[in-house]
Every structure is written in structure tokens, then in C-alpha cells.
Design a protein around this motif. Structure first.
Motif, mmCIF file in Angstrom:
data_model
loop_
_atom_site.group_PDB
_atom_site.id
_atom_site.type_symbol
_atom_site.label_atom_id
_atom_site.label_comp_id
_atom_site.label_asym_id
_atom_site.label_seq_id
_atom_site.Cartn_x
_atom_site.Cartn_y
_atom_site.Cartn_z
ATOM 1 N N ALA A 179 1.875 -8.416 6.510
ATOM 2 C CA ALA A 179 2.600 -8.310 5.243
ATOM 3 C C ALA A 179 3.070 -6.871 5.014
ATOM 4 C CB ALA A 179 1.723 -8.776 4.094
ATOM 5 N N ASP A 180 2.247 -5.888 5.395
ATOM 6 C CA ASP A 180 2.611 -4.488 5.216
ATOM 7 C C ASP A 180 3.729 -4.061 6.154
ATOM 8 O OD1 ASP A 180 0.784 -3.994 3.216
ATOM 9 O OD2 ASP A 180 -0.770 -3.258 4.575
ATOM 10 N N GLU A 219 -3.272 -10.778 8.740
ATOM 11 C CA GLU A 219 -2.267 -11.274 7.789
ATOM 12 C C GLU A 219 -1.866 -10.159 6.818
ATOM 13 O OE1 GLU A 219 -0.616 -14.000 7.434
ATOM 14 O OE2 GLU A 219 -1.646 -15.588 8.553
ATOM 15 N N SER A 220 -2.855 -9.402 6.350
ATOM 16 C CA SER A 220 -2.574 -8.295 5.437
ATOM 17 C C SER A 220 -1.728 -7.227 6.117
ATOM 18 C CB SER A 220 -3.894 -7.694 4.940
ATOM 19 O OG SER A 220 -3.651 -6.570 4.107
ATOM 20 N N SER A 243 -7.510 -12.751 8.390
ATOM 21 C CA SER A 243 -7.123 -12.259 7.065
ATOM 22 C C SER A 243 -6.688 -10.799 7.143
ATOM 23 C CB SER A 243 -8.285 -12.408 6.086
ATOM 24 O OG SER A 243 -8.591 -13.767 5.864
ATOM 25 N N LYS A 283 0.825 -1.191 0.000
ATOM 26 C CA LYS A 283 0.000 0.000 0.000
ATOM 27 C C LYS A 283 0.866 1.250 0.000
ATOM 28 C CE LYS A 283 -3.819 -2.051 2.607
ATOM 29 N NZ LYS A 283 -3.212 -3.312 2.952
#
Length: 254
Positions: A140-141, A136-137, A133, A2
Motif C-alpha cells: 500500500a505504501d 500488504e501494508s 499483513s 506514512k
């Protein structure tokens, strides 16, 4: 990845853009040395095979002048992500725990005594999967210094970039700023053109390495939107474990 302003903007967990004091430099008598660098220099170091620029576990601390505070722990345990989070709105503290046993534990502590505290053991698979979820996102960021560093380029012009070395510690400081006008609504009858909302951002991100291993990321900034300014802060630190409370008092959601 992002955009930098979104990662450190208002996220699903209400973390806002960032403001923090300078990182302290400690050493065994070594004098800190600073030098100017280019983005290519920093990229070469961060992406080097000899350098560790990812986290297996992180503690994320955030607060701003518009949002309340939060603390988030995320740690990879094999294939699983275990989670502990806390948000404080001033009247309510919400704690969530996912220790990897298949359940999500939620704790609502009402600070104004208007309601009784709640301790809930969530068993709904869809709800738990949706929450995991999201985490998890976020992991990752936040867990890649390389990804965070790369996304700085999307925020604005690089104003200054320095490398400070003291003993086995290296800190990269990247200062950025930007100004833009976003289109607004069409003006009233008799006026031509459109009104616009001016937005500006200025801040910095610091990447701290010890023995070529990323230890901490600190970001700070001031954002002005439509004449209103706010500051905020975020710190990402390396962790290796998470402590969980006892869940004996948590009641399964009916």
C-alpha cells in the motif's frame, strides 16, 4: 500514508532512506527538455484521470551505508498478493517466498559456512497471516506514486522541482531538505535547558512516466543524525510477473 522519511527509512525489512544516480534518459533522437514546476503542477499531472499513477506489481531495491541490501517483489494476483524477497546481511542471505498456495517458504543461506543452510515450509496460519499483513501494508505504501509524492511534503522544504521531457518519457525531480533539533535528555546539575540532537536531510525523489504510465520511482538522500551521516537508495520499478524456484527441497516446520 506514512511520513516520507519513514517510508524510505528503516522499515520492517531493513530498507533505509535512499541514494541513487540520475535516471538515464533515452529516446529516438529527441532532445531532453527541462522546465521548472510547482507542486500544484506535479499534483495535477499525477492525479489526472488520464494518467496511471499506481502499480499492480513492483520490484523494490534498497541499500544504504548503514544497512545491507534487499530486493522485494510484490504482485497482485487477483485478490492475492504474491511475494518474493531477499535480504543480504553480509553473513546471511534470507529469502522468503509466498507464491499464493497458502504456504510461506523461507530460505536461510549462511555465507560464512558456520551453519548448514535451511529451507523451511511454514504452515502456521497465524505466522503466515502476520507476514502477509506486513507485506500488504508495504505494498500500500510503495505502489501508489500519488501517495509517495504527497508524502514528500512531510519531509522538508521543497528546494527545486523540475520536469524533464524526452519523447514519450517524463521525469519529475523533487528536491527536498530539512533541518531540525529534537529534544534530548535534561542536562546535568548546574546546567539549564536540555541537550538537543540536530537532524538534517537532503535528497530527491524522481517519478518516471512513459506514455502517462508510472514506470519507476527513485529516491536518494543523505541523513545526518547527531553528527553521523548516512546515505541510502531505493528504487521501485513496475513488474508484471514473478519467477519462483522449485519448493521440493523445503521441509515443513515441525
Amino acid at each position: 500514508m506514512k511520513k516520507f522519511g519513514k517510508i524510505f527509512g528503516i522499515s520492517a525489512l531493513a530498507v533505509a532512506t535512499l541514494t541513487a544516480g540520475a535516471l538515464g534518459l533515452s529516446g529516438c533522437g529527441d532532445k531532453a527538455k527541462s522546465e521548472k514546476l510547482t507542486m500544484d503542477d506535479v499534483r495535477a499531472y499525477v492525479t489526472s484521470e488520464e494518467v496511471v499513477s499506481t502499480f499492480d506489481g513492483i520490484k523494490v531495491t534498497g541499500a544504504s551505508s548503514l544497512q545491507e541490501s534487499m530486493v522485494l517483489y510484490m504482485l497482485k494476483d487477483g485478490e492475492n498478493l504474491i511475494i518474493k524477497s531477499s535480504q543480504n546481511t553480509g553473513t546471511l542471505e534470507v529469502n522468503a517466498y509466498y507464491p499464493g498456495d497458502g504456504y510461506l517458504y523461507q530460505e536461510y543461506l549462511y555465507l560464512d559456512d558456520t551453519r548448514e543452510d535451511e529451507k523451511i515450509k511454514q504452515t502456521d496460519e497465524a505466522l503466515i497471516e502476520g507476514n502477509c499483513s506486513l507485506y500488504e501494508s508495504m505494498f500500500a505504501d510503495y505502489s501508489s506514486a500519488e501517495g509517495i509524492f504527497t508524502s514528500v511534503l512531510n519531509e522538508g522544504a521543497i528546494r527545486n522541482l523540475t520536469k524533464t521531457t524526452q519523447g514519450n518519457k517524463i521525469i519529475f525531480t523533487i528536491e527536498v531538505s530539512s533541518t531540525a533539533t529534537t529534544p534530548g535528555e535534561e542536562s546535568g546539575a548546574g546546567n539549564e535547558g536540555e541537550t538537543g540532537i540536530e537532524e538534517s536531510y537532503s535528497g530527491s525523489i524522481k517519478l518516471e512516466y512513459v506514455d502517462d504510465v508510472i514506470q519507476k520511482v527513485v529516491a536518494d538522500g543523505i541523513r545526518v543524525e547527531g553528527g553521523e551521516a548516512f546515505t541510502s537508495t531505493m528504487t521501485i520499478e513496475r513488474i508484471t510477473e514473478i519467477d519462483f524456484p522449485s519448493f521440493d527441497d523445503f521441509v515443513e516446520e515441525a
